[in-house]
Design a protein around this motif. Sequence first.
Motif, PDB file in Angstrom:
ATOM      1  N   ASP A  40     -17.627   0.591  -9.157  1.00 26.68           N
ATOM      2  CA  ASP A  40     -18.603   0.950  -8.131  1.00 26.68           C
ATOM      3  C   ASP A  40     -17.997   1.917  -7.114  1.00 26.68           C
ATOM      4  O   ASP A  40     -18.713   2.727  -6.520  1.00 26.68           O
ATOM      5  N   MET A  41     -16.680   1.837  -6.907  1.00 26.54           N
ATOM      6  CA  MET A  41     -16.004   2.727  -5.954  1.00 26.54           C
ATOM      7  C   MET A  41     -15.430   3.968  -6.630  1.00 26.54           C
ATOM      8  O   MET A  41     -14.742   4.766  -5.991  1.00 26.54           O
ATOM      9  N   ASP A  42     -15.692   4.137  -7.945  1.00 31.78           N
ATOM     10  CA  ASP A  42     -15.101   5.253  -8.694  1.00 31.78           C
ATOM     11  C   ASP A  42     -13.580   5.239  -8.607  1.00 31.78           C
ATOM     12  O   ASP A  42     -12.930   6.289  -8.557  1.00 31.78           O
ATOM     13  N   ALA A  43     -13.014   4.040  -8.576  1.00 33.77           N
ATOM     14  CA  ALA A  43     -11.562   3.886  -8.460  1.00 33.77           C
ATOM     15  C   ALA A  43     -10.960   3.622  -9.846  1.00 33.77           C
ATOM     16  O   ALA A  43     -11.650   3.635 -10.876  1.00 33.77           O
ATOM     17  N   ILE A  44      -9.665   3.376  -9.871  1.00 30.71           N
ATOM     18  CA  ILE A  44      -8.933   3.085 -11.108  1.00 30.71           C
ATOM     19  C   ILE A  44      -8.129   1.814 -10.888  1.00 30.71           C
ATOM     20  O   ILE A  44      -7.560   1.608  -9.806  1.00 30.71           O
ATOM     21  N   ILE A  45      -8.073   0.947 -11.897  1.00 33.06           N
ATOM     22  CA  ILE A  45      -7.203  -0.218 -11.814  1.00 33.06           C
ATOM     23  C   ILE A  45      -6.335  -0.258 -13.060  1.00 33.06           C
ATOM     24  O   ILE A  45      -6.800  -0.047 -14.184  1.00 33.06           O
ATOM     25  N   LEU A  46      -5.042  -0.487 -12.855  1.00 30.50           N
ATOM     26  CA  LEU A  46      -4.053  -0.532 -13.929  1.00 30.50           C
ATOM     27  C   LEU A  46      -3.370  -1.888 -13.913  1.00 30.50           C
ATOM     28  O   LEU A  46      -3.208  -2.509 -12.858  1.00 30.50           O
ATOM     29  N   THR A  58       0.852  -1.184   0.000  1.00 30.08           N
ATOM     30  CA  THR A  58       0.000   0.000   0.000  1.00 30.08           C
ATOM     31  C   THR A  58       0.887   1.232   0.000  1.00 30.08           C
ATOM     32  O   THR A  58       2.005   1.206   0.529  1.00 30.08           O
ATOM     33  N   ARG A  59       0.364   2.309  -0.576  1.00 30.01           N
ATOM     34  CA  ARG A  59       1.150   3.545  -0.656  1.00 30.01           C
ATOM     35  C   ARG A  59       0.201   4.740  -0.699  1.00 30.01           C
ATOM     36  O   ARG A  59      -0.880   4.668  -1.305  1.00 30.01           O
ATOM     37  N   VAL A  79      -2.580  11.652  -9.427  1.00 33.78           N
ATOM     38  CA  VAL A  79      -2.851  11.411 -10.848  1.00 33.78           C
ATOM     39  C   VAL A  79      -3.633  12.596 -11.379  1.00 33.78           C
ATOM     40  O   VAL A  79      -4.791  12.822 -10.983  1.00 33.78           O
ATOM     41  N   ASN A  80      -3.006  13.377 -12.234  1.00 32.36           N
ATOM     42  CA  ASN A  80      -3.650  14.547 -12.836  1.00 32.36           C
ATOM     43  C   ASN A  80      -4.277  15.471 -11.784  1.00 32.36           C
ATOM     44  O   ASN A  80      -5.389  15.959 -11.939  1.00 32.36           O
ATOM     45  N   GLY A  81      -3.568  15.660 -10.689  1.00 33.28           N
ATOM     46  CA  GLY A  81      -4.044  16.573  -9.661  1.00 33.28           C
ATOM     47  C   GLY A  81      -4.993  15.972  -8.656  1.00 33.28           C
ATOM     48  O   GLY A  81      -5.418  16.656  -7.727  1.00 33.28           O
ATOM     49  N   HIS A  82      -5.343  14.693  -8.803  1.00 32.78           N
ATOM     50  CA  HIS A  82      -6.245  14.024  -7.862  1.00 32.78           C
ATOM     51  C   HIS A  82      -5.435  13.064  -6.991  1.00 32.78           C
ATOM     52  O   HIS A  82      -4.530  12.377  -7.473  1.00 32.78           O
ATOM     53  N   ARG A  83      -5.782  12.992  -5.709  1.00 34.87           N
ATOM     54  CA  ARG A  83      -5.052  12.172  -4.746  1.00 34.87           C
ATOM     55  C   ARG A  83      -5.713  10.803  -4.587  1.00 34.87           C
ATOM     56  O   ARG A  83      -6.932  10.697  -4.464  1.00 34.87           O
ATOM     57  N   TYR A  84      -4.861   9.773  -4.567  1.00 32.17           N
ATOM     58  CA  TYR A  84      -5.329   8.400  -4.433  1.00 32.17           C
ATOM     59  C   TYR A  84      -4.484   7.659  -3.395  1.00 32.17           C
ATOM     60  O   TYR A  84      -3.354   8.051  -3.099  1.00 32.17           O
ATOM     61  N   THR A  85      -5.045   6.589  -2.878  1.00 35.80           N
ATOM     62  CA  THR A  85      -4.287   5.601  -2.110  1.00 35.80           C
ATOM     63  C   THR A  85      -4.093   4.379  -3.000  1.00 35.80           C
ATOM     64  O   THR A  85      -5.048   3.909  -3.636  1.00 35.80           O
ATOM     65  N   GLU A  86      -2.872   3.860  -3.061  1.00 38.18           N
ATOM     66  CA  GLU A  86      -2.549   2.784  -3.997  1.00 38.18           C
ATOM     67  C   GLU A  86      -2.430   1.438  -3.279  1.00 38.18           C
ATOM     68  O   GLU A  86      -1.835   1.339  -2.206  1.00 38.18           O
ATOM     69  N   LEU A  87      -3.010   0.404  -3.882  1.00 43.34           N
ATOM     70  CA  LEU A  87      -2.855  -0.982  -3.454  1.00 43.34           C
ATOM     71  C   LEU A  87      -2.292  -1.759  -4.641  1.00 43.34           C
ATOM     72  O   LEU A  87      -2.891  -1.788  -5.715  1.00 43.34           O
ATOM     73  N   ARG A 118       1.768  -6.961 -12.718  1.00 42.74           N
ATOM     74  CA  ARG A 118       1.477  -6.062 -11.606  1.00 42.74           C
ATOM     75  C   ARG A 118       0.122  -5.393 -11.825  1.00 42.74           C
ATOM     76  O   ARG A 118      -0.166  -4.871 -12.906  1.00 42.74           O
ATOM     77  N   PHE A 119      -0.744  -5.443 -10.779  1.00 40.17           N
ATOM     78  CA  PHE A 119      -2.013  -4.722 -10.758  1.00 40.17           C
ATOM     79  C   PHE A 119      -1.903  -3.602  -9.739  1.00 40.17           C
ATOM     80  O   PHE A 119      -1.425  -3.811  -8.616  1.00 40.17           O
ATOM     81  N   GLN A 120      -2.371  -2.409 -10.125  1.00 41.42           N
ATOM     82  CA  GLN A 120      -2.392  -1.251  -9.231  1.00 41.42           C
ATOM     83  C   GLN A 120      -3.836  -0.773  -9.082  1.00 41.42           C
ATOM     84  O   GLN A 120      -4.473  -0.408 -10.083  1.00 41.42           O
ATOM     85  N   LEU A 121      -4.337  -0.789  -7.854  1.00 44.61           N
ATOM     86  CA  LEU A 121      -5.668  -0.272  -7.556  1.00 44.61           C
ATOM     87  C   LEU A 121      -5.513   1.107  -6.924  1.00 44.61           C
ATOM     88  O   LEU A 121      -4.848   1.258  -5.895  1.00 44.61           O
TER      89      LEU A 121
END
Length: 679
Positions: free
Chosen positions: A648-654, A591-592, A597-605, A663-666
């Motif tokens: 459903d969580m308005d999240a991003i997955i890469l 976790t990090r 991302v483009n000015g928006h803050r996220y928590t990464e899993l 590698r998957f990044q949520l």
Amino acid sequence: MDALPSLPRVLVRILDVLQDEGADPGTLSNVILQDVGLTGRVIAAARSEPGKPRRFESVEHAVRALGQPTVKAVVITAAMQQVFEQFSPRRQGFLNRLWRTALTTASLGKALAILTGYPRPHEAYLAGLFADVGRLVRLTAVESEYDRLLAGVPEEPDTCPTDTATPAGPRHVAAAVALMEGWELDPFLVDAVRYHLEPARRIRDAHHLVKLTNLAYAMATSDPVSDRTLETADLLFGLNEGLTRELHRQARDEIAHLAAVLHIDKCEGGGGADIDDDRRMLGERLQDLEQLEHVKEEFAPVGPQRQHSTVQRVVFLTLGVETSLLFLIDEDAAYLRAWTGEAEEPAFVLRLERGRSLVTDALLNRHPISVTAAERPGLSVIDQQIFGLCSAETLWIQPLTSHEKNLGVLVLGLAPGQLSRIEKRAAFVQALGMQIVRAVAEQDAPAGFAETKDTEQHVREMVHEAGNPLGIIQNYLAMLGLKLGEHHDAQHEIGIIREEIERVGRILMRMREGPEASRRGPESLNEVVGRVTDVFAASIGVTRNLAIEVELSPDLPPTNHPSDHIRQILTNLLKNASEAIKNGGRIRVATRDPVNVNGHRYTELTVEDNGPGLPPEVMEKLFSPVESTKGLEHQGLGLNIVKRLVDDMDAIILCSSSPSGTRFQLLLPHSPGMRATDS
């Protein structure tokens, strides 16, 4: 159980909650837990469900098993009995005192459990609530023997000869134990009630729950706190006088506040006028529910533009209000529309923005608004037109909402003297409006709507059946835990298994009740990751000799995203990674925070493996359901579910993949509701 009385005022409050068909099981159970008799009825009803007997140590678990329609039936049955029961003021006063003692004991039990580190505070609450349930049984079954008690004889069993005539102790305690054993509650929960009157020295080495309930009851029935109670607190838990008195004060204040909210008479003797008023209120709620059941019958199979006269008739028959207007929200949730007469086109179209109208303000603020004719000149033109159409002394503007969804607004034109009555019945006005909206929506439903309903019913039945084996597994896990002892090394793993079984149950409930059933309160992302990886490492990790590396970033901000969603996503990603690599491989979970991302803050899993990577044809259709060749690619169906939960969580997955691993990044947004497309 059918004979156990409940306080009419508490039943009124529960019926108000039940008027909202979207009320979640947690809310229902919290209100039910305010009454001893009704809590017992719900547990008994859940046990009587078809299939093998199950234990329900949590009232919420029992509520979920029954479903809201059955819970409503149980409450209505209790309410009808109370309406027709002729309570004497003396008996009502006894019920008031017992209610206070039960809730004070329950509150103290829970507070003491948290303070002393007991891992299941809800059990301490339930034990405290049931400590005096035997008095209800004895009062109902042999009321003549309670004459002296009702006349004011002290409640302690050693000073009440009418209730002490068994070798095992007071008869009301024996009655409570028999009742709880019949419900097949946890043996330690039953023991907590069995020994709640024992001297402290006799139970100082007993189970933690027994000691908690004993002290909680001693404190609840001692006002001010006696020297004997202070000695009990010190002997059982080493609590000093100051802390004991503070806990007692907080519990008393909490129950006094609840009693004030419920308008429960503080007079120990009760009063005839108060009893009649309670019974009248209860009768009104039952009549309200009866009227709601018949609302749909009033609507003809035509569209909403022709429902104006029907809405007027229903509102008049149920509330006595002659003029009304129904605004419905459009599919895009951008406008509110209202029809009058038989016109094909809406008479009013309001953009859903604050400041445009009192109607839109009420809906966006989710709070009813009342405005008088004297205030009419200062209103917007649209509001003045609505006033004129309703020809009213006062407008009552009731927003119609369900959880996070806005559905419409019901405007009532009130005659002089009607406002105070509508204010008191605001919950019913909301329930009536929602029932009208549903009736209109069903008339506009497509042809296949009935088939969809049949499918939903089949799913509900299948989910109910699936709950039986899950309940059996939970029971055997509980028995295994008791056999091993609470300090055994395996207790941690048993706890994790029970949590995962409960998660399966919530997934099944989501199938039955829709997506909202999966919503839970905030939970630490690191805690969720830790629990899932612990389960994975102890199961698949061991059998396949996989190294699970976990790197958790400290001081992560709290997440308001559903923890069950994150568990499901992480479980699927770990499962797919394990199937893609050989025995002896490595999976890294990290976790990090923060990630920008483009000015928006996220928590990464992040979930990363050192497998052979994904073939190009799999990467092209990564999140589509495809046939899986396990061991060569990640499972298609699992990733399709992952993508749905991410959206459903308005999240991003890469995803990135190479011959050296995948590698998957949520990316979880800091502000839930921000669309991933915004970034």
